[in-house]
Design a protein around this motif. Structure first.
Motif, PDB file in Angstrom:
ATOM      1  N   CYS A   1       0.819  -1.208   0.000  1.00 20.59           N
ATOM      2  CA  CYS A   1       0.000   0.000   0.000  1.00 20.59           C
ATOM      3  C   CYS A   1       0.847   1.249   0.000  1.00 20.59           C
ATOM      4  N   GLU A   2       2.085   1.181   0.479  1.00 17.76           N
ATOM      5  CA  GLU A   2       2.945   2.348   0.514  1.00 17.76           C
ATOM      6  C   GLU A   2       3.873   2.449  -0.701  1.00 17.76           C
TER       7      GLU A   2
ATOM      8  N   ASP B   1      -1.879   3.555  -1.714  1.00 16.47           N
ATOM      9  CA  ASP B   1      -3.005   3.678  -0.800  1.00 16.47           C
ATOM     10  C   ASP B   1      -3.696   5.026  -0.906  1.00 16.47           C
TER      11      ASP B   1
ATOM     12  N   ASP C   1      -3.588  12.171   3.633  1.00 14.93           N
ATOM     13  CA  ASP C   1      -4.648  11.415   2.984  1.00 14.93           C
ATOM     14  C   ASP C   1      -5.367  12.342   2.007  1.00 14.93           C
TER      15      ASP C   1
ATOM     16  N   LYS D   1     -13.948   3.953   1.949  1.00 11.77           N
ATOM     17  CA  LYS D   1     -12.906   3.025   1.536  1.00 11.77           C
ATOM     18  C   LYS D   1     -13.053   2.778   0.043  1.00 11.77           C
TER      19      LYS D   1
END
Length: 1396
Positions: free
Chosen positions: A239-240, A262, A280, A291
């Motif tokens: 995800c990173e 992500d 974010d 999500k």
């Protein structure tokens, strides 16, 4: 903060002509990577560009572009202001894919290109254009300095080792590059690996060093997960994992900012090697807290600017939706955070690329139909911003039609397809070459393109001809053959279109300079995005997006009118939709064939309304809902007028160009001119379609009438004003479109030279500048593009200077010369210069002098039926074009027909004719005629020039000052055409005496050269007779007498007038000239004839008048030979006047006869001795006699000697020499004839006989001059004297003969002669020795040569030892004794006699 976006109504893509084949310079770099590397990672294909900072003319409008595909990087440099060569380089990194993140940076001295591959990083350093301009005479591409050695320099290349790459983190898949601030050239490369780590490579220059460092994952759990779980189980991306990143300098630290899988934006400090920000992206949007699942595309990030002023754009792709979020970094207590600016929700398209500028965010997409879409939105949408807040669409250039309409019945299908395939800015040479390769697989295409586009066209024709012939059979009908031909050409066109679509696939969008505009990098071309004007927005933008607020004050200041304009957009769009492509093509074709647009529109409208009742109802309802139909239509028509209703305003003041320094050279390159030309073509095409739609809409309104609630007044206004105005604008825009899409030809050097001579003939020294052609022959340019490259560009820059802030030298200008600021003003001005409805004639004038004669014909043909502006001037320029194309008769008719416009049109009256504002009309016409005559003369058309001159004479008054010039022209061309009588009549009619005399001189010279002497002599000259004589005398004395003998003509002229004395004088002067200048026997013969003619003339007049004056030498001959005298100061001193008066010599018949005899003698010399010289100037009588003697013409020599009273002795000496050596005669036959010798066997004897005859006949009584001369010669050559000579000499002067004997040592002959003489004295043979009586006391005394006898005795005494001479001496002494004895006896007897 982000800059406020400049309000634009909309944007449109323009694709300039880039059809020339590009020659790439290939360089391969081997970084040592394994071939399997290509299978481990896939990198995106992308493109980009860099705009130089506009610091100088060398970097203004200059760009570096790149395209990256796997392991190949294509770099090329282009300038809109200059033309480059060797500016395309293709780099291939063997087996090493190139990552995204390629960037270009510039410092004062260098330009750096930074790029990274999966196994290496590269810093390419090239010299900056500003630094190279110091040593280069003209701009050149810095990429020409890029070589393999440059790429392999150790301090610009670093290979990533295996420990740095991989180590469980996977291979790099994305990268960001940055050049540190300053002049050091230090670079930072940040490579994102699939495992989530970042590899930082810092490359320093002074001293050279490279540091490779790794930034680990942000979270500890992620690191543990990465370290302990094998890659085959955890996957390559977490995800990173960074999907895209950029590198910036913020607060003095190098920061890598990336978007991770992500959906979070993270920032890493390259100095601290740690994550300093995790933001974010969804928290500032409506999707916060949701999500969302990652989509098929990766997230991407782009940046603009540096430091805290930079702007970041983030693209987020989720399965549910896509987002575009714009941020700006902020610093709070040393911590970096992101400030949200705006969020956009783009459609569910596939993103190709996006770019952020200071005012706009630009996104490039591919939709579900695989078509390209370019969407944009302002970065800021604050209060007062007129730009729509969401994403707006850019109008992209549509690809060519899939099917070519075959609507022209006058053209063969082959010609229609060739026109479509090879139209400028349609298909590139690369595309056509690939399509041709399907049919010609074994052909070398590289050499084909180098030979020009015309060769490619020939090969295409040949390939398709072979294709058609392979399918033909004997039983096919003509219609079937035509169908096969159409199918073959349609198939080739389809292949070409497919390759064209592939070549135009977009790969990137880039910012290209000021005004926040962008360009699109495609696979083969680069396109540009420009602002749209209001008419383009109304015509092209979706109807739903149009509103009164956005157009308020643009097309009209009146809100009611603006409302009507927006309301009319809907029926206009409906009209455009209802016209099929075939009908639209037919409409254009009818315009080309000069059909009236209103009539064509009427028939189209009638047909469409009749076939579609629903359409009629919809249009009626929409038109009925428009409030202010007529004002709205007037607003459209007013906006469509490029001249703004002032046709006379589009001219330069005083015809002078004044281009400010800020605009000088802007868009002067072929690329810049191609953009301007393409924009004009777009404007012309779009407005032509709008005019067509307005025309059809008005026809619909008139035909539906009451259904549209059209009042009678509105209907009348439509018919009388609006419809004719629309028709006029339609025709004007069609002409503008034609000239902006017509291919130019490359004029030969001969054509250019002819144009220069014609400009000189018309005294148009300020004619248009020379034509320029693209350096690559594979690219056909349009005539409008070349006009902009020539004089049109400078004219356009000069016209826009006041409006863009560069009107005066001292005024400050806010224009930096960037294309984005000047493209639309220059394009609009160029369109205005080519606008037919104006007094501006610069385009047509340039086309003529630029060698585009075919384009001139077509352009004037399109304008002739309807355009009343400059109609006569266009006729004149068309006439010049036809004259250069060999159609001289048509050209002359047009040139004469254009004469009626010299009074009403300034171009003809002022520029061509050279008149002034207050010049009378008839004088202007005559001045125009004279200019046209000079033009026709220069083109070698005397007959047509004569016709124009006669037209001028017919219209001019008799006392007009230019009448003499016209009569001179008529005379000149009649004379050239050998119309001698007409020429003579024109000569007599010429009122100016000086011109008449000049014409008379030309007439005389021409008739003499043509041998029309009878005609010349028989003309009745009247008062010009004295001028004729003066001219003939001047020509006779100045011309080369051996080439042009005017004396004969002058002699004939005097004879015809019975002036025999003048005729004799002329012939005598001619003889004198021939005596000096004549060559050979012919010259002598002519000289002799002249003397005979002179003598004959003098014998025809009374004897007392039979004399002439000998011509005097030219005055000043003696003075010319004297060097100039100077004073002590060095100044010239005038020579003293000569006090000697010229002596006048009168010549009578005897004098002339004697001169004739000399010439006659010289002629005999030449005949007998061909090698004897017959030139060298006049000879005296003595010289002539000497030549005759040398030539053994003794009889003639003696005759001349008697005539001129010259001594004969030298002649006889020569004859005596000939008697001694008769065998040395050079020309024996001629010499024998001249001297009366009959047979060669008697030659020697005859010479002696001739000698005897001349000696005896010419010797005077009691003289021995000739005897002495002959005897001396004979004795000198030890020749025995002939008896007749001795006897004759003894009778005349025996003592002299004795002296000759003694002097020449002939002692024996002397003794015998002395004895004989003494005997004669003593009375034996007295008569034989010439004595009257012997010695006798009663006779006269007798003389005895004692001196000779004493010398003889002395000589004998010297040789008395010889017995023979002793006897001779004794004999002589005995005779002397007898003489002495006889003398004593006679003396005594005499004394006795006297005494007695």
């Amino acid at each position: 903060m982000a800059a406020e976006a400049t309000h634009h109504l909309g944007f449109r893509e323009v694709i300039p002509d880039q059809s020339a084949l590009v020659h790439w310079r290939n360089i391969t770099i081997d970084t040592g990577a394994a071939q399997s590397t290509l299978q481990d990672i896939k990198v995106p294909e992308y493109g980009g560009g860099y705009a130089y900072k506009s610091l100088s003319p060398a970097t203004r409008n200059r760009y570096i572009y790149w395209r990256v595909c796997h392991d190949i990087v294509e770099l090329w440099e282009e300038s809109l202001d200059h033309d480059f060569v060797h500016n395309h380089v293709q780099l291939r990194f063997a087996d090493t894919p190139v990552l995204e993140g390629l960037s270009v940076h510039e410092t004062r001295q260098y330009v750096y290109i930074l790029l990274a591959t999966v196994s290496s990083v590269h810093r390419i350093r090239l010299p900056h254009p500003n630094s190279t301009q110091v040593t280069k005479s003209k701009p050149y591409s810095i990429l020409s300095e890029l070589t393999f050695q440059t790429l392999k320099e150790y301090h610009n290349l670093h290979i990533l080792n295996s420990s740095a790459v991989g180590a469980g983190e996977g291979l790099p898949h994305t990268a960001g590059t940055h050049l540190l601030a300053g002049e050091g050239g230090d670079a930072v490369f940040v490579l994102g690996q699939t495992g989530g780590t970042l590899l930082v490579v810092k490359m320093y220059d002074l001293p050279y060093s490279v540091f490779t460092e790794t930034i680990k994952n942000a979270s500890l759990m992620n690191r543990l997960f990465t370290g302990f779980v094998p890659g085959m189980f955890r996957g390559l991306e977490g995800c990173e994992t960074v999907t895209s990143l950029v590198v910036q300098e913020i607060a003095g630290d190098v920061v890598a900012i990336g978007i991770c899988r992500d959906g979070k934006v993270r920032a890493w400090s390259c100095s601290k090697l740690q994550c300093i920000l995790a933001h974010d992206t969804l928290e500032n949007t409506a999707e916060a807290g949701r999500k969302l699942n990652p989509g098929a595309q990766r997230h991407q990030i782009r940046s603009y600017g540096q430091g805290e002023e930079s702007i970041f754009g983030v693209f987020l792709n989720f399965t549910e939706k896509q987002l575009l979020v714009v941020y700006q970094p902020t610093l709070n207590l040393g911590q970096i955070s992101l400030s949200h600016i705006k969020t956009l929700y783009p459609p569910q398209y596939d993103l190709v690329d996006f770019s952020v500028t200071s005012a706009y965010i630009w996104t490039l997409w591919t939709d579900a139909n695989n078509e390209t879409q370019l969407l944009y939105a302002p970065v800021n949408s604050g209060e007062g911003c007129k730009n729509p807040p969401g994403l707006s669409s850019v109008v992209l250039e549509q690809p060519p039609e899939k099917d070519v309409p075959l609507t022209d019945p006058f053209l063969d299908p082959r010609e229609i397809y060739l026109r479509e395939l090879f139209m400028p800015n349609r298909f590139s040479a690369h595309t056509l070459r690939k399509a041709l390769g399907i049919y010609r697989r074994n052909m070398d295409m590289s050499t084909l393109i180098d030979r020009g586009m015309w060769k490619l066209q020939e090969e295409v024709e040949a390939a398709l001809r072979d294709q058609v012939e392979s399918r033909l059979t004997s039983d096919l009908t003509e219609e079937e053959v035509t169908q096969i031909t159409i199918e073959a050409w349609a198939t080739f066109y389809s292949h070409t279109l497919q390759y064209h679509q592939v070549g135009h696939k977009p790969v990137g969008v880039i910012g290209v300079g000021a005004d926040h505009l962008v360009g699109i990098v495609r696979k083969q071309v680069v396109s540009w995005v420009r602002p749209m004007d209001a008419l383009e927005v109304v015509a092209l933008a979706p109807v739903e997006s149009l509103n009164v607020a956005s157009l308020d004050g643009v097309l009209s200041e009146d809100t009611v009118v603006s409302t009507a304009v927006v309301a009319l957009a809907k029926p206009l769009h409906l009209v455009r939709q209802m016209v099929p492509s075939e009908v639209a093509a037919a409409f254009t074709l009818d315009l080309y064939h000069l059909q009236p647009p209103d009539q064509v529109g009427n028939s189209i409208t009638t047909s469409l309304l009749a076939d579609n009742a629903t359409l009629a109802t919809s249009l009626a309802q929409q038109l009925a809902s428009v409030s202010g139909l007529v004002p709205g239509l007037w607003a459209y028509l007013h906006a469509l007028q490029l001249d703004m209703g002032m046709p006379d305003a589009l001219t330069l003041e005083n015809g002078s160009l004044c281009v400010p320094e800020t605009l000088s050279g802007v868009l002067c390159g072929h690329a810049g001119a191609a953009i301007v030309s393409a924009v004009v073509a777009q404007i012309a095409k779009g407005r032509l379609e709008l005019c067509r739609d307005l025309l059809l809409l008005q026809q619909v309104a008139l035909q539906l009438g009451h259904q549209c609630r059209l009042t009678p007044e509105a209907s009348a206004q439509l018919r009388s004003t609006l419809l004719p105005k629309t028709t006029l604008l339609t025709q004007a825009y069609f002409a503008l479109l034609h000239v902006s899409t017509t291919a130019a030809i490359h004029p030969s050097q001969g054509t250019v030279e002819v144009a220069k001579r014609q400009l000189a003939a018309l005294s148009l020294n300020d004619g248009p500048s020379g034509i320029q052609m693209p350096p690559n022959p594979g690219r056909p340019a349009t005539v409008l593009e070349l006009y902009f490259l020539g004089s049109g560009g400078d004219q356009a820059r000069s016209l826009i200077a006041p409006s863009v802030g560069g009107a005066s030298e001292g005024a400050s200008s806010n224009v930096d010369g960037g294309w984005a600021q000047l493209l639309m003003p220059l394009s609009t001005t160029l369109a205005q210069l080519a606008w037919p409805i104006s007094r501006c004639l610069m385009l047509v004038e340039w086309l003529v002098w630029g060698g585009q004669h075919g384009a001139v014909q077509e352009y004037v043909r399109l304008l002739q039926p309807w355009c009343e502006w400059n109609s006569c001037s266009r006729k004149f320029l068309l006439g010049v074009a036809l004259l250069n194309q060999g159609e001289a008769t048509k050209a002359a008719q047009l040139l004469v027909a254009a004469m009626e416009g010299v009074v009403t049109e300034d171009y003809l009256g002022v520029k061509v004719a050279g008149g002034a504002v207050d010049t009378p009309a008839d004088q202007l016409r005559v001045m125009y005629c004279l200019r046209v005559i000079r033009l026709l003369e220069q083109s070698g058309q005397p007959a047509l020039a004569l016709q124009v001159a006669q037209e001028g004479v017919a219209m001019a008054s008799c006392d007009h000052p230019s009448m003499s010039a016209l009569y001179s022209v008529i005379f000149k061309h009649h004379l050239e055409l050998q119309h001698h009588d007409e020429a003579f009549t024109a000569l007599l009619a010429c009122p100016d005496q000086h011109r008449r005399r000049n014409c008379l001189r030309q007439l005389i010279v021409s008739l003499h050269e043509r041998k029309c002497l009878t005609t010349l002599v028989n003309y009745q000259y009247g008062s010009l007779e004295a001028d004729v004589i003066n001219i003939l005398e001047s020509r006779a004395r100045s011309a080369d007498i051996l080439v042009n003998n005017y004396y004969d003509l002058l002699y004939a002229f005097h004879i015809s007038k019975h002036n025999y004395k003048k005729a004799a004088s002329v012939m005598y002067e001619c003889a004198l000239r021939l005596n000096i200048e004549g060559v050979g026997e012919k010259g002598l013969q002519q000289q002799a004839k002249c003397y005979l003619a002179c003598l004959n003339c003098l014998r025809h007049i009374p004897p007392q008048q039979a004399w002439i004056i000998k011509p005097l030498p030219k005055s000043g001959e003696d003075e010319d030979s004297i060097s100039p005298k100077r004073s002590s100061d060095g100044e010239s001193v005038a020579p003293p006047l000569s006090r000697r008066r010229p002596q006048v010599k009168v010549l009578e018949l005897p004098h002339i006869e004697r001169e004739y005899e000399l010439v006659h003698a010289r002629l005999k010399i030449v005949k007998t001795q061909p090698d004897a010289t017959a030139s060298g100037g006049p000879l005296s009588s003595a010289d002539t006699i000497s030549l005759l003697t040398h030539g053994r013409l003794f009889t003639e020599a003696v005759r001349l000697a008697r005539l001129f009273e010259q001594p004969i002795a030298p002649i006889l000496q020569g004859l005596a020499h000939t008697c001694i050596h008769p065998q040395n005669t050079l020309n024996k036959a001629n010499t024998q004839d001249e001297n009366g010798i009959l047979r060669e066997s008697e030659e020697a004897q005859m010479w002696w006989n001739l000698l005897r005859e001349l000696v005896e006949g010419e010797e005077q009584s009691n003289q021995t001059v000739l005897h002495h001369a002959v005897t001396s010669v004979l004795l000198q050559h030890s020749t025995t004297l002939p008896t007749w000579l001795v006897n004759s000499y003894m009778v005349r002067n025996c003592g002299e003969l004795l002296r000759l004997y003694v002097g020449h040592g002939l002692l024996e002959e002397a003794v015998k002669l002395a004895c004989q003489y003494i005997d004669g004295v003593l009375g034996h043979g007295t008569e034989q020795v010439g004595l009257p009586n012997a010695l006798h006391a009663g006779a006269a005394p007798v003389w005895l040569p004692y001196t000779a006898l004493d010398k003889l005795l002395l000589e004998l005494r010297e040789v008395q030892q010889d017995i023979h001479f002793a006897k001779l001496s004794a004999e002589l002494n005995d005779r002397l004794k007898k003489y002495n004895q006889e003398l004593e006896s006679v003396s005594q007897n005499r004394i006795i006699l006297l005494q007695g």
